[in-house]
Design a protein around this motif. Structure first.
Motif, PDB file in Angstrom:
ATOM      1  N   LYS A   1       0.822  -1.222   0.000  1.00  0.00           N
ATOM      2  CA  LYS A   1       0.000   0.000   0.000  1.00  0.00           C
ATOM      3  C   LYS A   1       0.851   1.266   0.000  1.00  0.00           C
ATOM      4  CE  LYS A   1      -1.433  -1.676   3.894  1.00  0.00           C
ATOM      5  NZ  LYS A   1      -2.416  -2.096   4.860  1.00  0.00           N
TER       6      LYS A   1
ATOM      7  N   ASP B   1      -4.820  -5.745  -0.278  1.00  0.00           N
ATOM      8  CA  ASP B   1      -5.178  -5.333   1.082  1.00  0.00           C
ATOM      9  C   ASP B   1      -6.619  -5.809   1.311  1.00  0.00           C
ATOM     10  OD1 ASP B   1      -4.585  -4.123   3.443  1.00  0.00           O
ATOM     11  OD2 ASP B   1      -4.200  -2.133   2.603  1.00  0.00           O
ATOM     12  N   SER B   2      -6.887  -6.441   2.458  1.00  0.00           N
ATOM     13  CA  SER B   2      -8.175  -7.141   2.613  1.00  0.00           C
ATOM     14  C   SER B   2      -9.357  -6.183   2.511  1.00  0.00           C
ATOM     15  CB  SER B   2      -8.203  -7.888   3.947  1.00  0.00           C
ATOM     16  OG  SER B   2      -7.965  -6.992   5.015  1.00  0.00           O
ATOM     17  N   GLU B   3      -9.208  -4.962   3.030  1.00  0.00           N
ATOM     18  CA  GLU B   3     -10.310  -3.991   2.977  1.00  0.00           C
ATOM     19  C   GLU B   3     -10.611  -3.595   1.533  1.00  0.00           C
ATOM     20  OE1 GLU B   3      -7.604  -3.852   4.717  1.00  0.00           O
ATOM     21  OE2 GLU B   3      -8.217  -3.857   6.823  1.00  0.00           O
TER      22      GLU B   3
ATOM     23  N   ASN C   1      -2.001   2.263   9.896  1.00  0.00           N
ATOM     24  CA  ASN C   1      -2.335   1.353   8.795  1.00  0.00           C
ATOM     25  C   ASN C   1      -3.650   1.779   8.148  1.00  0.00           C
ATOM     26  OD1 ASN C   1      -2.072  -1.053   7.149  1.00  0.00           O
ATOM     27  ND2 ASN C   1      -3.749  -1.903   8.360  1.00  0.00           N
ATOM     28  N   LYS C   2      -4.629   2.139   8.975  1.00  0.00           N
ATOM     29  CA  LYS C   2      -5.925   2.567   8.413  1.00  0.00           C
ATOM     30  C   LYS C   2      -5.767   3.899   7.716  1.00  0.00           C
ATOM     31  CE  LYS C   2      -7.945  -0.253   9.031  1.00  0.00           C
ATOM     32  NZ  LYS C   2      -8.093  -1.501   8.257  1.00  0.00           N
TER      33      LYS C   2
ATOM     34  N   GLU D   1      -4.541   3.187   4.471  1.00  0.00           N
ATOM     35  CA  GLU D   1      -5.600   2.541   3.673  1.00  0.00           C
ATOM     36  C   GLU D   1      -6.644   3.542   3.179  1.00  0.00           C
ATOM     37  OE1 GLU D   1      -5.183  -1.909   5.617  1.00  0.00           O
ATOM     38  OE2 GLU D   1      -7.083  -0.834   5.853  1.00  0.00           O
TER      39      GLU D   1
HETATM   40 MG    MG Z   1      -5.629  -3.930   5.390  1.00  0.00          MG
END
Ligand code: MG
Ligand code: NAD
Length: 404
Positions: A136, A161-163, A231-232, A235
């Motif tokens: 990311k 990235d899972s989201e 991290n968020k 994201e």
């Molecule tokens: Mg993630």
């Protein structure tokens, strides 16, 4: 000596895994191992763990393996020669770019951590590859220039990235329909290991405590980022570029169980969500097989064993880093590169025991404040990499002052 270009076996995707010795890299090879008829590994790369890369080369016999220094490359060459394996060992950042753009490569899994992954991502994008993006930070630094390279190169960008994989799975394949379908998106966040810890004790957090994530097993840097919620923040910036959404249409909610991986709230108020056990093999398998679906090896969700799914607003006093994403997106181009650079340096200093957990935010916010007013133009990737270098130097200075 250059090894011959790998011939394309019928119906097999020729894959490069950059950062193959890391958490995402290893999970990628686990998924690939379930489907030998679908994939052929053409290249692998690592930074430090020569022993793990050696085992991977023995197993997958790639055409090329890349390491950062001649010394490590020599070590690998000698070990490969002992085993009679033909893999060519190349060295340095340019070798990563050459591999990512090679004519015998269909897909590139970008699983390097940090801005170091940007140049090979750009090379893959410009060469029109299927680019599976776990890295990311590359998109946070490259921003619109990264997306431009994807479009101009005719690359297919698949979020890992899972989201972002969750959002992508909830949207139609034709991205021209996205803007009219989405009202906003909701990125879920676990809240990490310190969601309930008394913030007054945050100064005492050790690296070992910070990397012990309650739901996900990940590399050290992203684990610390999850604990600070940087991290968020990264994201949010990633989603801004991937889905071409204004920042106010990207929201974050805490969801401690990590079962809902993110949601799209549609124009008509309908909500689409993607659920699953927290295992990166799911988004990895989706990226590898898109638009098909293949066995990932992840455990199935058992609804009858599920506890309640709960949601909370992120507390800005506990997680001040989250707001920095919105601040950086509102600031001049290049600001997200500054934020990322400061954070990479601050996290490394925290993991090395040089600064406290709470200093990470101090370094990030201070570097952003000092830099944003004097940012030069960011018209090329070289400009961004220059901003990255200068922001790191500035962050290092702050770290030294704090550590003194
Ligand atoms: Mg993630
Ligand atoms: P990791 O630390 O486990 O692995 C990183 C890999 O990159 C290793 O192979 C390492 O050798 C290589 N590497 C490190 N520094 C490098 C450099 N300077 N040059 C070239 N190679 C280098 O990290 P990870 O957890 O696998 O994460 C990889 C990326 O995927 C990160 O950007 C992370 O944010 C993202 N991601 C990870 C997860 C996860 O579950 N681990 C989930 C979502 C996104």
């Amino acid at each position: 000596m250059t090894t011959p270009i790998s011939p394309k076996a019928p119906n097999r995707q020729r894959l490069v895994v950059l950062g193959s010795t890391g958490s995402v890299g290893v999970s990628t090879l686990e998924v690939v191992a379930r489907h030998p008829e679908r994939f052929q590994i053409v290249g692998l790369s690592a930074h430090a763990r020569v022993d793990v890369l050696l085992q991977q080369c023995l197993r997958w016999q790639p055409r090329v393996a890349v390491l950062p220094t001649q010394e490590r490359a020599q070590q690998l060459r000698a070990a490969l020669a002992e085993h009679g394996v033909q893999t060519e060992v190349q060295v340095g950042p340019q070798a990563l770019c050459d591999l990512a753009a090679a004519s015998d490569v269909d897909s590139v899994m970008a699983a390097i951590v940090g801005a170091a992954g940007l140049p090979p991502c750009m090379a893959a994008a410009r060469a029109g590859k299927r680019l599976l993006l776990a890295n990311k930070e590359a998109l946070v630094v490259g921003a619109d220039l990264f997306m431009q390279a994807v479009h101009e190169g005719g690359a297919t960008l698949l979020p890992i990235d899972s989201e972002h994989s969750a959002i992508f799975q909830c949207l139609p394949e034709d991205r021209r329909a996205w803007a009219e379908r989405i009202d906003h998106i909701v990125l879920t966040a676990s809240g990490g290991p310190f969601r309930q810890r008394d913030p007054a004790s945050f100064d005492a957090i050790t690296p070992a405590q910070a990397v012990a994530h309650p739901n996900w097993v990940m590399g050290q840097k992203i684990s610390v980022d999850s604990a600070t919620m940087m991290n968020k923040a990264l994201e949010v910036i990633e989603a801004r570029w991937l889905f071409d959404l204004a920042p106010e249409r990207i929201r974050v909610v805490l969801h401690p169980q990590s079962i809902i991986h993110s949601m799209v709230v549609c124009r008509d108020a309908s909500v689409l969500a993607q659920l699953g056990t927290p295992d990166m093999k799911v988004p990895i398998a989706y990226g590898l097989s898109f638009p098909e679906r293949i066995e990932s090896g992840a455990e199935r969700l058992d609804f009858l064993k599920l506890q309640a799914l709960s949601f909370e607003a992120p507390d800005p006093a506990r997680f001040p880093g989250l707001q920095l994403a919105y601040d950086a997106l509102a600031a001049p181009p290049g600001s997200t590169a500054v934020l990322n650079a400061a954070n990479e340096e601050a996290v490394a200093a925290f993991l090395a025991g040089r600064v406290r957990f709470t200093d990470i935010h101090r370094v990030n916010a201070g570097t952003i404040d000092a830099f944003v007013s004097r940012l030069g133009p960011a018209r090329s990737i070289d400009d961004l990499l220059d901003i990255d270098r200068r922001a790191r130097a500035h962050a290092q200075q702050r770290i030294q002052e704090i550590a003194a």
